[in-house]
Design a protein around this motif. Structure first.
Motif, PDB file in Angstrom:
ATOM      1  N   VAL A   1     -44.464 -38.201 -88.891  1.00  0.00           N
ATOM      2  CA  VAL A   1     -44.225 -38.382 -90.037  1.00  0.00           C
ATOM      3  C   VAL A   1     -43.238 -40.762 -89.680  1.00  0.00           C
ATOM      4  CG1 VAL A   1     -41.836 -38.493 -91.157  1.00  0.00           C
ATOM      5  CG2 VAL A   1     -43.146 -37.047 -90.387  1.00  0.00           C
ATOM      6  N   CYS A   2     -42.818 -40.930 -88.693  1.00  0.00           N
ATOM      7  CA  CYS A   2     -42.652 -42.037 -88.196  1.00  0.00           C
ATOM      8  C   CYS A   2     -43.393 -42.981 -87.913  1.00  0.00           C
ATOM      9  CB  CYS A   2     -41.502 -41.861 -87.194  1.00  0.00           C
ATOM     10  SG  CYS A   2     -39.746 -41.149 -88.039  1.00  0.00           S
ATOM     11  N   SER A   3     -44.720 -42.363 -87.488  1.00  0.00           N
ATOM     12  CA  SER A   3     -45.754 -43.732 -87.989  1.00  0.00           C
ATOM     13  C   SER A   3     -46.302 -43.790 -89.259  1.00  0.00           C
ATOM     14  CB  SER A   3     -46.816 -42.480 -86.743  1.00  0.00           C
ATOM     15  OG  SER A   3     -47.233 -41.719 -86.979  1.00  0.00           O
ATOM     16  N   LYS A   4     -46.485 -42.274 -90.148  1.00  0.00           N
ATOM     17  CA  LYS A   4     -46.962 -42.529 -91.373  1.00  0.00           C
ATOM     18  C   LYS A   4     -46.111 -43.616 -92.433  1.00  0.00           C
ATOM     19  CE  LYS A   4     -49.731 -39.905 -89.892  1.00  0.00           C
ATOM     20  NZ  LYS A   4     -51.396 -40.037 -90.040  1.00  0.00           N
TER      21      LYS A   4
ATOM     22  N   SER B   1     -36.852 -45.552 -94.579  1.00  0.00           N
ATOM     23  CA  SER B   1     -36.431 -46.264 -96.105  1.00  0.00           C
ATOM     24  C   SER B   1     -37.002 -45.875 -97.230  1.00  0.00           C
ATOM     25  CB  SER B   1     -35.915 -47.880 -96.106  1.00  0.00           C
ATOM     26  OG  SER B   1     -37.517 -48.151 -95.395  1.00  0.00           O
ATOM     27  N   TYR B   2     -38.251 -45.927 -96.964  1.00  0.00           N
ATOM     28  CA  TYR B   2     -39.256 -46.167 -98.169  1.00  0.00           C
ATOM     29  C   TYR B   2     -39.552 -44.465 -98.506  1.00  0.00           C
ATOM     30  CZ  TYR B   2     -43.941 -45.178-100.061  1.00  0.00           C
ATOM     31  OH  TYR B   2     -44.952 -45.071-101.288  1.00  0.00           O
ATOM     32  N   LEU B   3     -39.286 -43.695 -97.581  1.00  0.00           N
ATOM     33  CA  LEU B   3     -38.678 -42.139 -98.011  1.00  0.00           C
ATOM     34  C   LEU B   3     -37.883 -41.692 -98.472  1.00  0.00           C
ATOM     35  CD1 LEU B   3     -40.166 -39.120 -98.059  1.00  0.00           C
ATOM     36  CD2 LEU B   3     -39.231 -39.294 -95.840  1.00  0.00           C
TER      37      LEU B   3
ATOM     38  N   LEU C   1     -49.309 -42.145-100.907  1.00  0.00           N
ATOM     39  CA  LEU C   1     -48.671 -41.714 -99.767  1.00  0.00           C
ATOM     40  C   LEU C   1     -48.058 -40.264 -98.662  1.00  0.00           C
ATOM     41  CD1 LEU C   1     -48.027 -43.307 -96.589  1.00  0.00           C
ATOM     42  CD2 LEU C   1     -46.352 -44.175 -97.122  1.00  0.00           C
ATOM     43  N   ILE C   2     -47.110 -40.317 -99.793  1.00  0.00           N
ATOM     44  CA  ILE C   2     -46.581 -39.352 -99.898  1.00  0.00           C
ATOM     45  C   ILE C   2     -48.230 -37.494-101.108  1.00  0.00           C
ATOM     46  CG2 ILE C   2     -44.644 -37.184-100.724  1.00  0.00           C
ATOM     47  CD1 ILE C   2     -43.793 -39.902 -99.325  1.00  0.00           C
ATOM     48  N   ALA C   3     -48.263 -37.656-101.542  1.00  0.00           N
ATOM     49  CA  ALA C   3     -49.634 -36.730-101.711  1.00  0.00           C
ATOM     50  C   ALA C   3     -49.929 -36.342-100.663  1.00  0.00           C
ATOM     51  CB  ALA C   3     -50.298 -37.196-103.151  1.00  0.00           C
TER      52      ALA C   3
ATOM     53  N   GLN D   1     -46.984 -31.761 -97.003  1.00  0.00           N
ATOM     54  CA  GLN D   1     -47.118 -30.797 -96.322  1.00  0.00           C
ATOM     55  C   GLN D   1     -46.888 -30.872 -94.793  1.00  0.00           C
ATOM     56  OE1 GLN D   1     -48.018 -27.180 -97.280  1.00  0.00           O
ATOM     57  NE2 GLN D   1     -46.661 -27.379 -95.474  1.00  0.00           N
ATOM     58  N   LEU D   2     -46.829 -31.999 -94.939  1.00  0.00           N
ATOM     59  CA  LEU D   2     -46.030 -32.944 -93.247  1.00  0.00           C
ATOM     60  C   LEU D   2     -44.678 -32.951 -93.121  1.00  0.00           C
ATOM     61  CD1 LEU D   2     -46.534 -34.153 -90.265  1.00  0.00           C
ATOM     62  CD2 LEU D   2     -47.070 -36.079 -90.853  1.00  0.00           C
ATOM     63  N   LEU D   3     -44.372 -32.969 -93.988  1.00  0.00           N
ATOM     64  CA  LEU D   3     -43.095 -33.723 -94.953  1.00  0.00           C
ATOM     65  C   LEU D   3     -42.631 -32.869 -94.575  1.00  0.00           C
ATOM     66  CD1 LEU D   3     -43.531 -36.727 -97.976  1.00  0.00           C
ATOM     67  CD2 LEU D   3     -41.829 -36.819 -94.484  1.00  0.00           C
ATOM     68  N   SER D   4     -42.729 -31.651 -95.709  1.00  0.00           N
ATOM     69  CA  SER D   4     -42.206 -30.270 -95.706  1.00  0.00           C
ATOM     70  C   SER D   4     -41.950 -29.483 -94.293  1.00  0.00           C
ATOM     71  CB  SER D   4     -42.831 -29.268 -97.040  1.00  0.00           C
ATOM     72  OG  SER D   4     -42.585 -28.327 -96.729  1.00  0.00           O
TER      73      SER D   4
END
Length: 317
Positions: A54-57, A61-63, A94-96, A100-103
């Protein structure tokens, strides 16, 4: 007129910023190695792998900025937003691409017991600090003075107001959220930032996204094309100090206004601009031009953005 500066902890933002603290990023490891070591057994190899991915993507602060639009307050709110997120949503590619990874990542934080630990140990401390700043700032550095100064300088249609969210896992970064709110570190246990330091941070973060900043950045891009030395300095600012593209033009205005607000002397400002982030020559040039002309006192002042758009290409660094 009183500024709407409030101080408060915020579970959701700390849950997001916690990912930086336990990632393998050396920039954050130097501040949160103990946190990483403490949580590694509970997160497991799979959890740490997801966090690093996640941190590499994207930046955290953006999230935080993205999820603030959904009014998230807790880790459960974050999980609910992400679980209901359609893969066909068009609001943010980017979120789209990584919803799933974030979830999965935030679900692991919940299963590891992070929100329970945060509410038991971190929140009470942050709440206490917030209450102290609520009292101290109004007496020592009243924020309505900052609000009035910024509204005039930026020629903003609405007063510059903010909520200051304290976070445990943000050190050493502070950043602005939409609608003027900002996130900053509360300091370690037994320590409080000086009110002057907090006032400076509020000034700095409130300047980001100023009216006309987009056009000013286009002019800065022209400088980057024509000035190789400045391009090298700019790249170092982005890579080494994790700053955004507005940093030079914000810091120049910050120094100027900090002198106006008696937060720094002229000597302090020059020292700050020559040392901050390894030295910021464009910021120093902006500060000196502002100080020479005091343009906001002139007739038909249209704001810092309009002024900077005209002045930027003529500044000598």
């Amino acid at each position: 007129m009183s500024a709407n500066y409030l101080f408060a902890p915020h579970e959701a933002y700390d849950m997001i910023l916690f990912l930086n603290a336990v990632s393998d990023n050396s920039f954050y490891n130097q501040h949160y190695l103990d946190v990483r070591q403490s949580w590694e057994p509970r997160l497991g190899d799979q959890g740490l792998k997801l966090i690093n991915e996640v941190c590499s993507k994207m930046s955290m602060s953006y999230l935080c900025t993205y999820l603030s639009a959904y009014g998230v307050k807790t880790l459960d709110d974050i999980i609910t937003v992400l679980q209901n997120y359609s893969i066909h949503a068009k609001d943010d590619h980017l979120i789209a691409d990584h919803w799933q990874l974030l979830s999965d990542c935030f679900q692991i934080l919940k299963e590891a017991g992070l929100p329970i630990a945060w509410n038991q140990r971190v929140k009470p401390y942050l709440q206490d600090i917030a209450e102290q700043y609520e009292m101290i700032m109004e007496k020592v550095y009243p924020l309505h003075k900052l609000e009035r100064t910024l509204t005039i300088f930026l020629a903003a249609e609405h007063p510059i107001c903010s909520t200051v969210y304290f976070a445990a896992y943000i050190k050493p970064i502070a950043f602005q959220l939409p609608n003027g709110a900002m996130v900053m570190h509360a300091g370690p246990h037994g320590y409080m930032h000086l009110p002057k330091h907090v006032f400076r941070l509020c000034l700095h973060e409130s300047l980001h996204g100023f009216p006309g900043s987009g056009q000013a950045l286009k002019q800065q891009d022209e400088l980057l094309k024509s000035n190789k030395q400045f391009k090298q300095q700019y790249d170092e600012l982005i890579v080494n100090y994790h700053s955004g593209p507005e940093e030079y033009i914000v810091v120049g205005a910050e120094a100027y206004l900090s002198e106006k607000l008696m937060l720094r002397t002229q000597e302090d400002c020059i020292s700050y601009l020559k040392s901050q982030n390894g030295g910021m020559p464009l910021s120093l040039a902006i500060y000196e031009r502002l100080r020479e002309t005091n343009p906001e006192n002139g007739y038909n002042w249209c704001g810092y953005g309009k002024w900077l758009e005209k002045e930027l290409l003529t500044l000598k660094m």
